[in-house]
Design a protein around this motif. Structure first.
Motif, PDB file in Angstrom:
ATOM      1  N   ASP A  24       0.811  -1.215   0.000  1.00 43.55           N
ATOM      2  CA  ASP A  24       0.000   0.000   0.000  1.00 43.55           C
ATOM      3  C   ASP A  24       0.846   1.268   0.000  1.00 43.55           C
ATOM      4  O   ASP A  24       0.350   2.339  -0.372  1.00 43.55           O
ATOM      5  CB  ASP A  24      -0.942   0.015   1.209  1.00 43.55           C
ATOM      6  N   LEU A  25       2.119   1.179   0.403  1.00 42.42           N
ATOM      7  CA  LEU A  25       2.983   2.349   0.324  1.00 42.42           C
ATOM      8  C   LEU A  25       3.068   2.852  -1.110  1.00 42.42           C
ATOM      9  O   LEU A  25       2.928   4.044  -1.387  1.00 42.42           O
ATOM     10  CB  LEU A  25       4.382   2.020   0.855  1.00 42.42           C
ATOM     11  N   ARG A  26       3.305   1.917  -2.026  1.00 43.28           N
ATOM     12  CA  ARG A  26       3.353   2.281  -3.443  1.00 43.28           C
ATOM     13  C   ARG A  26       1.958   2.520  -4.004  1.00 43.28           C
ATOM     14  O   ARG A  26       1.760   3.368  -4.875  1.00 43.28           O
ATOM     15  CB  ARG A  26       4.067   1.186  -4.228  1.00 43.28           C
ATOM     16  N   GLY A  27       0.984   1.745  -3.512  1.00 38.49           N
ATOM     17  CA  GLY A  27      -0.373   1.927  -3.990  1.00 38.49           C
ATOM     18  C   GLY A  27      -0.896   3.327  -3.699  1.00 38.49           C
ATOM     19  O   GLY A  27      -1.522   3.964  -4.558  1.00 38.49           O
ATOM     20  N   ASP A  28      -0.631   3.831  -2.502  1.00 37.00           N
ATOM     21  CA  ASP A  28      -1.068   5.183  -2.158  1.00 37.00           C
ATOM     22  C   ASP A  28      -0.396   6.214  -3.061  1.00 37.00           C
ATOM     23  O   ASP A  28      -1.023   7.199  -3.475  1.00 37.00           O
ATOM     24  CB  ASP A  28      -0.735   5.486  -0.698  1.00 37.00           C
ATOM     25  N   ARG A  29       0.848   5.964  -3.399  1.00 31.69           N
ATOM     26  CA  ARG A  29       1.540   6.888  -4.308  1.00 31.69           C
ATOM     27  C   ARG A  29       0.903   6.830  -5.692  1.00 31.69           C
ATOM     28  O   ARG A  29       0.720   7.857  -6.346  1.00 31.69           O
ATOM     29  CB  ARG A  29       3.020   6.525  -4.387  1.00 31.69           C
ATOM     30  N   ASP A  30       0.557   5.627  -6.161  1.00 26.14           N
ATOM     31  CA  ASP A  30      -0.089   5.504  -7.470  1.00 26.14           C
ATOM     32  C   ASP A  30      -1.353   6.355  -7.534  1.00 26.14           C
ATOM     33  O   ASP A  30      -1.632   7.001  -8.549  1.00 26.14           O
ATOM     34  CB  ASP A  30      -0.468   4.043  -7.746  1.00 26.14           C
ATOM     35  N   ALA A 130      18.043   7.656   1.084  1.00 26.00           N
ATOM     36  CA  ALA A 130      17.193   8.791   1.419  1.00 26.00           C
ATOM     37  C   ALA A 130      16.561   9.420   0.188  1.00 26.00           C
ATOM     38  O   ALA A 130      15.542  10.119   0.300  1.00 26.00           O
ATOM     39  CB  ALA A 130      18.004   9.845   2.183  1.00 26.00           C
ATOM     40  N   ARG A 131      17.143   9.192  -0.993  1.00 26.11           N
ATOM     41  CA  ARG A 131      16.614   9.780  -2.220  1.00 26.11           C
ATOM     42  C   ARG A 131      15.733   8.816  -3.012  1.00 26.11           C
ATOM     43  O   ARG A 131      15.235   9.170  -4.081  1.00 26.11           O
ATOM     44  CB  ARG A 131      17.774  10.246  -3.107  1.00 26.11           C
ATOM     45  N   LEU A 132      15.524   7.611  -2.497  1.00 26.11           N
ATOM     46  CA  LEU A 132      14.733   6.625  -3.229  1.00 26.11           C
ATOM     47  C   LEU A 132      13.239   6.941  -3.170  1.00 26.11           C
ATOM     48  O   LEU A 132      12.757   7.512  -2.193  1.00 26.11           O
ATOM     49  CB  LEU A 132      14.958   5.230  -2.634  1.00 26.11           C
ATOM     50  N   PRO A 133      12.477   6.543  -4.199  1.00 29.92           N
ATOM     51  CA  PRO A 133      11.016   6.621  -4.099  1.00 29.92           C
ATOM     52  C   PRO A 133      10.525   5.762  -2.940  1.00 29.92           C
ATOM     53  O   PRO A 133      11.164   4.777  -2.544  1.00 29.92           O
ATOM     54  CB  PRO A 133      10.549   6.045  -5.450  1.00 29.92           C
ATOM     55  N   ILE A 134       9.386   6.109  -2.411  1.00 28.88           N
ATOM     56  CA  ILE A 134       8.857   5.404  -1.248  1.00 28.88           C
ATOM     57  C   ILE A 134       8.685   3.911  -1.535  1.00 28.88           C
ATOM     58  O   ILE A 134       8.235   3.509  -2.604  1.00 28.88           O
ATOM     59  CB  ILE A 134       7.509   6.030  -0.796  1.00 28.88           C
ATOM     60  N   GLY A 135       9.091   3.093  -0.575  1.00 29.02           N
ATOM     61  CA  GLY A 135       8.907   1.651  -0.670  1.00 29.02           C
ATOM     62  C   GLY A 135      10.039   0.889  -1.333  1.00 29.02           C
ATOM     63  O   GLY A 135      10.122  -0.336  -1.184  1.00 29.02           O
TER      64      GLY A 135
END
Length: 340
Positions: A24-30, A130-135
């Motif tokens: 859901d971390l990536r899902g919320d971003r989507d 620290a610079r990576l996309p969430i998840g």
């Protein structure tokens, strides 16, 4: 001459190494970040994508038990691929994969061969994390080591492949004799691209062989080769392997795909059927607007399919799983196949 004795195709999505609870971390971003998503050859905002797919009732497949079952089946499929690799026990491996500014930073070759004695892999730094996309950091254990390791390359074999591709098949490939190490302050470079690191950790495991990464530019569209060009390239790689003055038994492995960041099972099924039937016409005719975002990694599979056809090996589908993370169908699809 050398002989191709095995082919393997395997998904390498970060979702495979992200716990089902964390999808859901990536899902919320989507849902929220406003980045258009590719589906059926078009870029759509998430709201339009979800509305278009409402009739598929994808929300019914977002339960944790469904997600966990898909992960369990995927890891069982990778176990089978490892067992096949171990049973064949090839002498050397050619990996057809893709670079996402991990090998070359700001350089983007259409095709490249990495001919080196050593292939180092290492974890990211805290600053890079620290610079990576969430998840994404959660999944790094699926392709990165805890500390620096070095895998055996095969410089002579790689040089031979590059030479043959240029002189005999008309492909102007980039030849790299070491893993580039120059990193600027914005880079997320670390060790090996996850297309290759995933294979070391999940398919080869404790049976790493001398290997040659062969890179296809899937992601960067200004000079990304067409599907037809990728198919021709795969056949040329197979001819180069067979022209090597050696009795080596060679495995050809590829990773990536299938459809993501929007899962499209209908497209995946047509693609897998074309791989299974050695359908050069269908694979070569896939338009660029269907090979966008993560789905672009299917170009590596197209090249591998051509190599397998040249070698006379036939594909067996081990498993196929859909890893949905939103009602709009975002996520990753995963295929696991072998050519024998």
């Amino acid at each position: 001459m050398a002989k191709i004795v095995l082919g393997i195709g395997c998904a390498h999505t970060p979702q495979l190494h992200t716990m089902a609870e964390d999808w859901d971390l990536r899902g919320d971003r989507d849902r929220k970040d406003g980045v258009p998503l590719w589906f059926h050859g078009r870029k759509l905002p998430y709201a339009e994508l979800a509305a278009q797919r409402a009739g598929e009732n994808i929300g019914d497949r977002l339960a944790l038990e469904t997600r966990r079952a898909a992960l369990e089946a995927s890891f069982a499929a990778m176990d089978r691929l490892h067992d096949m690799f171990r049973a064949v026990d090839p002498d050397v491996v050619v990996m057809i994969g893709n670079d996402q500014h991990e090998f070359f930073s700001e350089i983007v070759p259409s095709f490249a061969v990495i001919a080196t004695d050593e292939l180092p892999n290492l974890p990211r730094t805290a600053e890079q994390n620290a610079r990576l996309p969430i998840g994404i950091e959660l999944s790094d254990h699926g392709h990165l080591p805890d500390e620096r390791v070095a895998f055996p390359g095969d410089r002579a074999f790689g040089q031979h492949i590059a030479r043959h591709l240029v002189r005999e098949s008309g492909f102007d490939v980039t030849l790299c004799h070491e893993k580039p190490t120059v990193v600027n302050e914005k880079s997320l470079m670390y060790g090996l691209p996850h297309a290759y690191g995933f294979l070391y950790k999940n398919v080869l495991r404790d049976l790493v062989k001398p290997n040659v990464p062969v890179d296809v530019n899937c992601w960067y569209y200004d000079n990304s080769p067409s599907a037809a060009r990728c198919y021709a390239f795969g056949g040329a790689v197979a001819r180069a392997i067979e022209a090597w003055d050696s009795d080596a038994r060679v495995a050809v492995l590829t990773t990536g795909g299938l459809t993501h960041f929007v899962v499209d099972p209908e497209w995946d099924r047509k693609f897998l059927n074309a791989l299974a039937s050695d359908d050069e016409a269908t694979l070569s005719a896939i338009p660029q607007n269907e090979l966008m975002a993560g789905t672009s990694e299917c170009k590596s599979w197209i090249a591998t399919s051509a190599a397998m056809r040249h070698a006379g090996l036939k594909m067996t589908e081990i498993d196929y799983q859909t890893l949905y993370r939103t009602e709009g169908g975002t996520g990753s699809s995963c295929a696991f196949v072998a050519w024998q």
